[in-house]
Enzyme design. Structure first.
Site, PDB file in Angstrom:
ATOM      1  N   LYS A  66       0.864  -1.193   0.000  1.00 57.85           N
ATOM      2  CA  LYS A  66       0.000   0.000   0.000  1.00 57.85           C
ATOM      3  C   LYS A  66       0.896   1.237   0.000  1.00 57.85           C
ATOM      4  O   LYS A  66       1.908   1.265   0.731  1.00 57.85           O
ATOM      5  CB  LYS A  66      -0.877  -0.040   1.252  1.00 57.85           C
ATOM      6  CG  LYS A  66      -1.821   1.118   1.434  1.00 57.85           C
ATOM      7  CD  LYS A  66      -2.650   0.928   2.704  1.00 57.85           C
ATOM      8  CE  LYS A  66      -3.685   2.014   2.897  1.00 57.85           C
ATOM      9  NZ  LYS A  66      -4.518   1.777   4.097  1.00 57.85           N
ATOM     10  N   SER A 108      -9.570  -0.689   7.260  1.00 56.82           N
ATOM     11  CA  SER A 108      -8.978  -0.499   5.927  1.00 56.82           C
ATOM     12  C   SER A 108      -8.255  -1.705   5.340  1.00 56.82           C
ATOM     13  O   SER A 108      -7.877  -1.675   4.164  1.00 56.82           O
ATOM     14  CB  SER A 108      -8.029   0.700   5.954  1.00 56.82           C
ATOM     15  OG  SER A 108      -8.754   1.888   6.117  1.00 56.82           O
ATOM     16  N   SER A 146      -9.214   1.630   3.251  1.00 57.93           N
ATOM     17  CA  SER A 146      -8.408   2.400   2.332  1.00 57.93           C
ATOM     18  C   SER A 146      -7.340   1.602   1.590  1.00 57.93           C
ATOM     19  O   SER A 146      -6.692   2.144   0.697  1.00 57.93           O
ATOM     20  CB  SER A 146      -7.714   3.524   3.099  1.00 57.93           C
ATOM     21  OG  SER A 146      -6.843   2.980   4.094  1.00 57.93           O
TER      22      SER A 146
END
Lengths: 472, 62
Positions: A81, A180, A156
């Site tokens: 990420k 997330s 996210s």
């Protein structure tokens, strides 16, 4: 090797690499080609680190050929990420604010992956600073759901969820402050674990809310997830939240079954959030399955979801605003609209609200611990519905439709999301399994026992259909 | 949801936070402030003097 390379598990790939039947270079190149062909469907990547990946793959190949084994991740491609540092590359947080944020050092988790022989395939899409999204006014487009690109991939860790489900990589790292890791895992039909707070070092990862942030693995199967956690976990003396305690392997006893384990079943959480019938039935079926496998399953209740959400949101808002305060005051135009407005709202939380929330956190931790005293794990829905449409996500959803994942950020307990079926529209459904702090091994045991009874892992998104939809 | 905050009181909050909002942002955030206020009310319960926040702090030892 019965499965095509992009769909093989880490467990299977690792055996093939160790036996010299598969070269890490061939594997890496195959996945890079797949990303090149299909990532227009998902927008999972911010940057493909092809050169770095092929260099690492050649090194892994050479080591394997010379008899050196670094363990089950040796030669396995993994994504990060894009709030997780990778030396020599940008960490952009998907934001104009950090578009030139070149970093010199690896995050602790990145360094651990490299040491274990994993190959970093790229930096993956996120909500802006893990808080604002899905957004269409950022330097990179938002990730799309590989099962249907008109739908949200969750956030996210949006790119991490999409990339693993799409078969771009067998594993990715995500971060989880209110859900997330588990929400993208739920919407993309993969396995995502938010570990116990303090189990995995946060150093080198951009913070959203330091007392709620967690870093964890996202994979296609439960066993693969545990293999990653075994590499990521461990004390970091330079992370003040890091737990200084011996780590018990999460993967070692994973096939131990659930006979005699005590499972708390929490249907009220989904009901309170207005969960769809498909979700409620999917989770109920998990409870029935575990019972049929010998677990003792009993229904329980916890405090209302809104209590956890209010507590968590006051903490998250305060800590996030403190981080972004100079930029949101001086150059708010550099943020996308969603994060900017969420940060504006966060700026209205008072210091005493934060302290009250921290007191409430202690109360909620104690209440959940009391309920869990006679249980090994708790199961509930991961999300109220399958993935919503990407253009229908509310700006202030954390307030109006709080995620079902938030309670376990507040309590710090480990929590895993995994697929428990598919909706009539072909989108994944998901169950959440949470356990006692530092008892990830038990969470994985339960998840593995359930996964082994299902055929959910045999289905993958149709990316050719996604390409056609993109062209239309 | 709680009663909407007055424009004047909301402007005071904006000033206190050091933010600059456009008129459309002002209107949208003023409505959204009601969501935050509802959560604030849930968090603010009567608590005794001995209620501790869940912070962790360890003094540095020599």
């Amino acid at each position: 090797m019965a499965e095509p390379l992009p769909f093989m598990t880490i467990t299977a790939l690792s055996k093939a690499i160790a036996s010299k039947a598969l070269s890490p270079v061939e594997l890496t190149q195959t996945l890079l080609d797949r990303v090149d062909q299909y990532d227009g469907v998902t927008n999972a990547f911010i940057e493909v680190t092809a050169e770095l990946a092929l260099k690492a793959a050649r090194k892994a190949e050479s080591e394997v050929m010379n008899g050196l084994s670094r363990g089950p991740l040796h030669g396995i491609p993994v994504g990060l990420k894009d709030i997780i540092d990778l030396a020599g590359y940008r960490t952009t947080a998907h934001s104009h604010q950090l578009i030139d944020n070149w970093v010199k050092e690896d995050a602790v988790v990145t360094a651990k992956l490299k040491e274990a022989g994993a190959i970093i395939l790229g930096k993956l899409s996120t909500h802006e600073f893990a808080m604002g999204g899905p957004s269409f006014d950022l330097p990179f487009p938002p990730a799309r759901n590989p099962w249907n690109r008109e739908h949200f991939s969750g956030g996210s860790s949006s790119g991490s969820g999409a990339a693993v489900a799409a078969g771009f990589m067998p594993a990715a790292l995500g971060t989880d402050t209110g859900g997330s890791i588990r929400l993208p895992a739920a919407f993309c039909g993969i396995v995502g674990l938010k570990p116990t707070y303090g189990l995995v070092s946060r150093r080198g990862v951009l913070p959203l809310s330091q007392s709620l942030d967690h870093i964890g693995p996202m994979t296609w199967t439960v066993e693969d997830n545990a293999l990653l956690l075994d590499v990521l976990a461990g004390h970091d003396p330079l992370d003040p939240a890091s737990a200084d305690r011996p780590y018990v392997s999460a993967s070692a006893g994973i096939h131990g079954g659930v006979k005699g384990l005590r499972v708390a079943y929490l249907p009220s959480l989904g009901a309170e959030a207005g969960a769809s019938d498909e979700v409620m039935k999917g989770v109920a079926h998990v409870a029935e399955t575990l019972k049929s496998l010998g677990a003792i399953v009993e229904e329980v209740t916890l405090p209302p979801l809104m209590d956890f959400a209010s507590c968590g949101n006051m903490i998250l808002s305060s800590e996030a605003f403190a981080i972004h305060e100079p930029n949101i005051r001086q150059r708010p135009e550099k943020y996308g609209e969603i994060l900017r407005d969420r940060l504006f709202l966060a700026g209205f939380v008072h210091a005493s609200d934060y302290v009250h929330a921290m007191k409430m956190r202690g109360e909620l931790v104690a209440t959940v611990a009391k309920v869990m005293r006679t249980y090994d794990v708790i199961i509930c829905a991961s999300a109220a519905t399958p993935a919503p449409k990407i253009k229908e996500m509310p700006k202030f959803g954390l307030y109006t439709k709080p995620p079902l994942t938030f309670p376990f950020n507040v309590t710090g307990m480990p929590s895993l999301s995994m697929c428990c079926g598919y909706s009539a529209s072909g989108l994944p459904l998901a169950v959440q399994i949470a356990g006692h702090a530092f008892e990830e091994a038990t969470v994985y045991r339960v998840a593995q026992a359930y996964e082994a009874t299902t055929t959910w892992r045999s289905r993958r998104p149709d990316l050719d259909a996604g390409l056609k939809a993109l062209a239309a | 949801m709680s009663e909407a905050i007055s424009k004047e009181a909301f402007q005071a909050l904006i000033d206190r936070a050091g933010l600059t909002l456009t008129p459309p942002q002002f209107d949208e955030l003023r409505i959204a402030y009601g969501y935050l206020q509802a959560m604030r009310e849930r968090v603010r319960k009567p608590r005794g003097y001995d209620a501790e926040p869940a912070h962790i702090f360890k003094p540095a030892e020599r």
